[in-house]
Design an enzyme around this catalytic site. Structure first.
Site, short mmCIF file in Angstrom:
data_model
loop_
_atom_site.label_atom_id
_atom_site.label_comp_id
_atom_site.label_asym_id
_atom_site.label_seq_id
_atom_site.Cartn_x
_atom_site.Cartn_y
_atom_site.Cartn_z
N CYS A 1 -4.65 66.92 98.78
CA CYS A 1 -4.60 65.47 98.99
C CYS A 1 -5.57 64.98 100.05
O CYS A 1 -6.04 63.84 99.98
CB CYS A 1 -3.18 65.05 99.35
SG CYS A 1 -1.98 65.39 98.04
N HIS B 1 -4.09 57.80 101.57
CA HIS B 1 -3.91 58.61 100.37
C HIS B 1 -2.73 58.07 99.58
O HIS B 1 -1.67 57.77 100.16
CB HIS B 1 -3.65 60.07 100.76
CG HIS B 1 -3.07 60.89 99.66
ND1 HIS B 1 -3.64 60.97 98.42
CD2 HIS B 1 -1.94 61.65 99.61
CE1 HIS B 1 -2.90 61.75 97.65
NE2 HIS B 1 -1.86 62.18 98.35
N ASN C 1 -0.24 59.53 91.97
CA ASN C 1 -0.91 60.35 92.98
C ASN C 1 -1.99 61.18 92.29
O ASN C 1 -1.68 62.09 91.52
CB ASN C 1 0.12 61.26 93.66
CG ASN C 1 -0.48 62.15 94.73
OD1 ASN C 1 -1.70 62.27 94.85
ND2 ASN C 1 0.38 62.78 95.52
#
Length: 335
Positions: free
Chosen positions: A114, A262, A292
């Protein structure tokens, strides 16, 4: 000494939209349950045979390069961040070099999940600061959909992730008041197994082990996440690394014009926004639309915010990410 500036941005997501209602047809879940916990309404999944991690990265890169005004012949280096490469080896960096028709420049793959794009941005920034390279292509791209457990057993993880790619061209900047002012990188491997995909891996279960066992109950090749533990750590590390970047540049929260977090979970972003007292105009979220996308989430959100006119010349832009590893990072940019 030079700074590096973002001279071009681009992103690409597959056309295949998968809504929460679509997921409820293949697993025991529903739109209200997913939105309450994640804020996600839909995500994009590739159609097999049409897109890969590399091909999406190439499409995002082509847009970024065109917008940068930098000729392909002038790209000096490629940094590609992903946890979902087309092949176990080689990595997608060299495939991008091939598919874009670039010179035989170096290509580096970054595996920081991530926070991968910010790590990749930091690597590229160092090369440009030292004068080694003038124009570097940085990509974050992920295909999650083909590796998720799309059953009720896997719903805690599978509803979160989507596919997509974002790219940036970093170019040399002589005005040291502009560009990337600083990047800040951290890791805490003691928690590595709290968000992990264990197999196939040389250190444990390799392909031959999985084939030999032929066990339909083997979950080692699906992602595992201790959701509550990840959430609790994320909100702490996000705050720390944002403040670290501000302090390093003698800035305060009031100097932030745009925060690009993020896109892991809308609830994490909202918590950070509230903690820092930022308005909706100062934070850009799109996890609602794309889920995501791991290493792709920051460049997709950054590109989208720029396209919408939310980022203007002279703005102070903060990028921040936290994820598997645990790794976390921030970047402070003067646009």
């Amino acid at each position: 000494m030079f700074h590096s500036k973002i001279s071009g941005l681009g992103f690409y997501v597959p056309s295949n939209v998968v809504t929460n209602d679509d997921l409820s047809k293949v697993m025991d879940t529903n739109d209200a349950w997913i939105q309450e916990r994640t804020g996600i309404q839909e995500r994009r999944h590739i159609i097999k045979g049409e897109d890969t991690t590399t091909s999406m990265g190439v499409k995002a890169a082509e847009i970024a390069i065109e917008r940068s005004g930098v000729a392909k012949e002038a790209i000096d280096f490629v940094v590609f961040a992903t946890l979902s490469p087309d092949y176990y080896f080689p990595g997608p960096g060299v495939l991008v070099q091939r598919d874009l028709g670039l010179r035989t420049v170096g290509a580096l793959d970054v595996r920081n999940q991530c926070s991968g794009f910010i790590y990749a941005l930091s690597v590229a920034d160092q090369y440009i600061k030292t004068g080694m390279y003038k124009n570097i292509l940085v990509i974050g791209s992920e295909v999650h959909s083909t590796g998720l457990d799309m059953t009720t057993r896997g719903r805690g993880v599978s509803v979160i992730f989507g596919d997509g790619a974002g790219a940036a061209v970093l170019s040399q900047e002589t005005d040291l008041t502009k560009g990337i002012l600083s990047t800040h990188l951290h890791s805490e491997g003691v928690h590595a197994e709290e968000l992990v995909l264990k197999a196939p891996g040389m250190g444990g279960r390799w392909v031959t082990d999985i084939l030999d066992d032929n066990n339909p109950e083997d979950e080692s090749y699906y992602p595992y996440m201790n959701g509550q533990f990840v959430f609790k750590n994320a909100v702490v590390r996000f705050s720390e690394v944002i403040n670290e970047g501000l302090r390093a540049n003698n800035l305060t929260v009031s100097d932030i014009d745009m925060l690009i977090p993020h896109q892991a979970n809308l609830r994490i972003s909202q918590y950070i926004q509230q903690k820092f007292g930022l308005s909706d105009d100062q934070v850009h979220n799109n996890v609602q639309k794309y889920g995501n996308t791991t290493a792709a989430s920051v460049p997709i959100a950054l590109t989208e915010a720029w396209e919408l006119g939310k980022i203007k010349e002279g703005d102070t832009v903060v990028l921040a990410a936290f994820g598997s590893g645990f790794t976390w990072a921030s970047a402070i940019i003067k646009w």
